[in-house]
Enzyme design. Structure first.
Site, mmCIF file in Angstrom:
data_model
loop_
_atom_site.group_PDB
_atom_site.id
_atom_site.type_symbol
_atom_site.label_atom_id
_atom_site.label_comp_id
_atom_site.label_asym_id
_atom_site.label_seq_id
_atom_site.Cartn_x
_atom_site.Cartn_y
_atom_site.Cartn_z
ATOM 1 N N HIS A 1 0.835 -1.204 0.000
ATOM 2 C CA HIS A 1 0.000 0.000 0.000
ATOM 3 C C HIS A 1 0.870 1.253 0.000
ATOM 4 O O HIS A 1 0.564 2.232 -0.677
ATOM 5 C CB HIS A 1 -0.923 0.006 1.225
ATOM 6 C CG HIS A 1 -1.994 -1.040 1.130
ATOM 7 N ND1 HIS A 1 -3.320 -0.739 0.975
ATOM 8 C CD2 HIS A 1 -1.922 -2.388 1.130
ATOM 9 C CE1 HIS A 1 -4.025 -1.858 0.885
ATOM 10 N NE2 HIS A 1 -3.198 -2.879 0.993
ATOM 11 N N ASP B 1 -5.874 6.000 1.740
ATOM 12 C CA ASP B 1 -6.050 4.605 1.371
ATOM 13 C C ASP B 1 -7.512 4.245 1.621
ATOM 14 O O ASP B 1 -8.051 4.528 2.702
ATOM 15 C CB ASP B 1 -5.117 3.755 2.248
ATOM 16 C CG ASP B 1 -4.928 2.357 1.716
ATOM 17 O OD1 ASP B 1 -5.946 1.673 1.495
ATOM 18 O OD2 ASP B 1 -3.767 1.943 1.532
#
Ligand code: UDP
Length: 465
Positions: free
Chosen positions: A21, A112
């Site tokens: 990520h 995110d």
């Protein structure tokens, strides 16, 4: 209308603190910075020291486990996520306030999609919020439709294959594991669904994919929400080359053994090496590690295998010595450098989305050994839709046996099919490059975003400090 100059635009990027990520979100921050935007990455205390990229400021926030992150939470997903929500919201707020006292107040938070609470924080402070999805458009489409009740989680064979607009029919083997076994990781399943809980309030939604890669899926997906495809978020040197010196992500949670790997690769013939990695999270069963190990030995190929320290005990006894003429086993490397090396002929991958995009962007054929989560649909696309490799069949215990591994590897490495696979891989490499190059579909979307941020007048929802 108040026009902000580009240098006044300040984007705060918030990745989930895992390698798969941090990489794409940091890369997005670098892309924005290359377009004149000030970009700051906010990440946990535990990961902040692992990130260093030109023109990017790194600021720590708290997940409540500042010493060792997820491991300190005893790998308890529920505990970690709820602690991150509480402590992350508080410290993210403080960070925004801190910058509000400076000449560079935050204009937008790119968060995110695992952290929908970050959008609430953004709105409380009157700044824009943009969700960033680190998986494929296909996977977004599946989970969004389940969240909205447009499709049901299949419970029996009669519900299969799962039909999702724009996707090929998905049999049980190709379903994300959280959909196939919803009780396996309920906290992760809840998180995957929760990504869509307040998405209608986000100002922008980005997916790390590119238009031509998932063109049919994108049509179905944008009927659900107006996402923009901005990928692949792979360092510029491997694609358009427009960001000077951008050869790596700039984040590594483990120390890579770069020199050892490149020295070893230097001596190998073009396309003769198999590179194997299962990413940063997957833990294989000892049985599967053994099948791969003996498969590599039997194939007689040169191989470079990334096996994290915690996995190395699963190798057969004396294996390293036995294969030392052909194989190098390391705990971590710079994957992009290895994939880009002319000696690399095949990537045996767990099909994490970043590894998938990297193989496509660098034109490297794949052998798919997906283990869980979204890796299963990724493998189906790699094998059947993009046709850049093979997904060998598992036995009834879910293990790819040595013989299946050996014969599949042979197909990818030699013969007519191998040539076809390489041609397809080159095609996707070209299309990936086009997407992020000047005027490409992803580049246009990023430019639209930057232009939007420059315009401060949005029905008064953005504070101009
Ligand atoms: N990676 C790396 N070195 C390694 C193995 C992986 O730099 O030895 C990087 C890889 O380039 C990718 C990321 O780690 O960007 C892994 O992300 P992915 O989505 O493929 O898998 P995950 O780790 O999230 O399962």
């Amino acid at each position: 209308m108040v026009q902000q100059s580009l240098s006044n635009v300040h984007v705060l990027v918030l990745p989930y603190p895992a390698q798969g990520h941090i990489n794409p979100l940091l890369q997005f921050a670098k892309r924005l910075a290359s377009k004149g935007v000030k970009a700051t990455v906010a990440t946990t205390h535990y990961t902040a020291n692992s990130i260093a990229a030109p023109n990017i400021t790194v600021e720590p926030i708290s997940d409540g486990f500042d010493r060792a992150g997820f491991a300190e939470a005893n790998n308890d997903v529920q505990l970690f996520l709820s602690s991150f929500r509480t402590n992350g919201s508080r410290t993210l707020s403080q960070l925004i306030q801190k910058y509000h006292q400076t000449p560079s107040p935050i204009t937008c938070i790119v968060y995110d999609s695992f952290f929908p609470w970050a959008l609430e924080v953004a709105k409380e402070h009157g700044v824009y919020g943009a969700a960033f999805f680190t998986n494929s458009a296909a996977v977004c489409s599946i989970f969004c439709r389940i969240h909205r009740g447009l499709i049901e989680v299949p419970v029996g064979a009669e519900d299969l294959p799962l039909r999702v607009p724009g996707l090929p029919p998905l049999d049980s083997r190709a379903l994300p594991s959280f959909v196939r076994f919803p009780q396996s990781y309920p906290a992760y399943m809840a998180m995957k669904l929760n990504q869509f809980s307040n998405l209608d309030k986000a100002d922008w939604m980005f997916i790390n994919t590119f238009q031509t890669l998932e063109s049919e899926v994108v049509v179905g997906l944008t009927e659900l929400f107006p996402a923009k495809m901005i990928g692949p978020m792979v360092p510029s040197a491997y694609l358009d080359g427009r960001i000077k010196g951008d050869k790596g992500y700039g984040a590594s949670l483990w120390k890579p053994l770069n020199e050892e790997c490149s020295d070893w690769l230097e001596e190998k013939a073009p396309r003769s090496v198999v590179y194997i990695s299962f990413g940063s999270m997957v833990s294989l069963t000892a049985e599967q590690v053994e099948e791969v190990a003996w498969g590599l030995k039997e194939s007689g190929v040169n191989f470079l295998w990334v096996l994290r320290e915690s996995e190395q005990g699963k190798l057969p006894c004396g294996y390293r010595d036995l294969v030392k003429d052909k194989g190098l086993i390391v705990a971590w490397c710079n994957q992009l450098e290895l994939l880009a090396h002319q000696a690399t002929g095949c990537f045996v991958t767990h099909c994490g989305w970043n590894s998938t995009l990297e193989s496509l962007s660098l034109g490297v054929p794949v052998l798919c050994l997906p283990q869980w989560a979204d890796q299963l649909p990724d493998a189906k696309f790699l094998d059947e839709i993009w046709e850049v490799g093979l997904w060998p069949k598992e036995d009834d215990n879910g293990i790819v046996r040595k013989q299946e591994f050996v014969s599949s590897l042979k197909v990818v490495m030699e013969g007519d099919r191998s040539e076809e696979i390489r041609r397809n891989a080159s095609k996707w490499k070209k299309l990936a490059r086009e997407a992020v190059s000047e005027g490409g579909s992803s580049d246009k979307h990023i430019n639209q975003f930057v232009k939007y941020l420059m315009s401060a007048d949005k029905n008064g929802s953005l504070n101009v400090h």
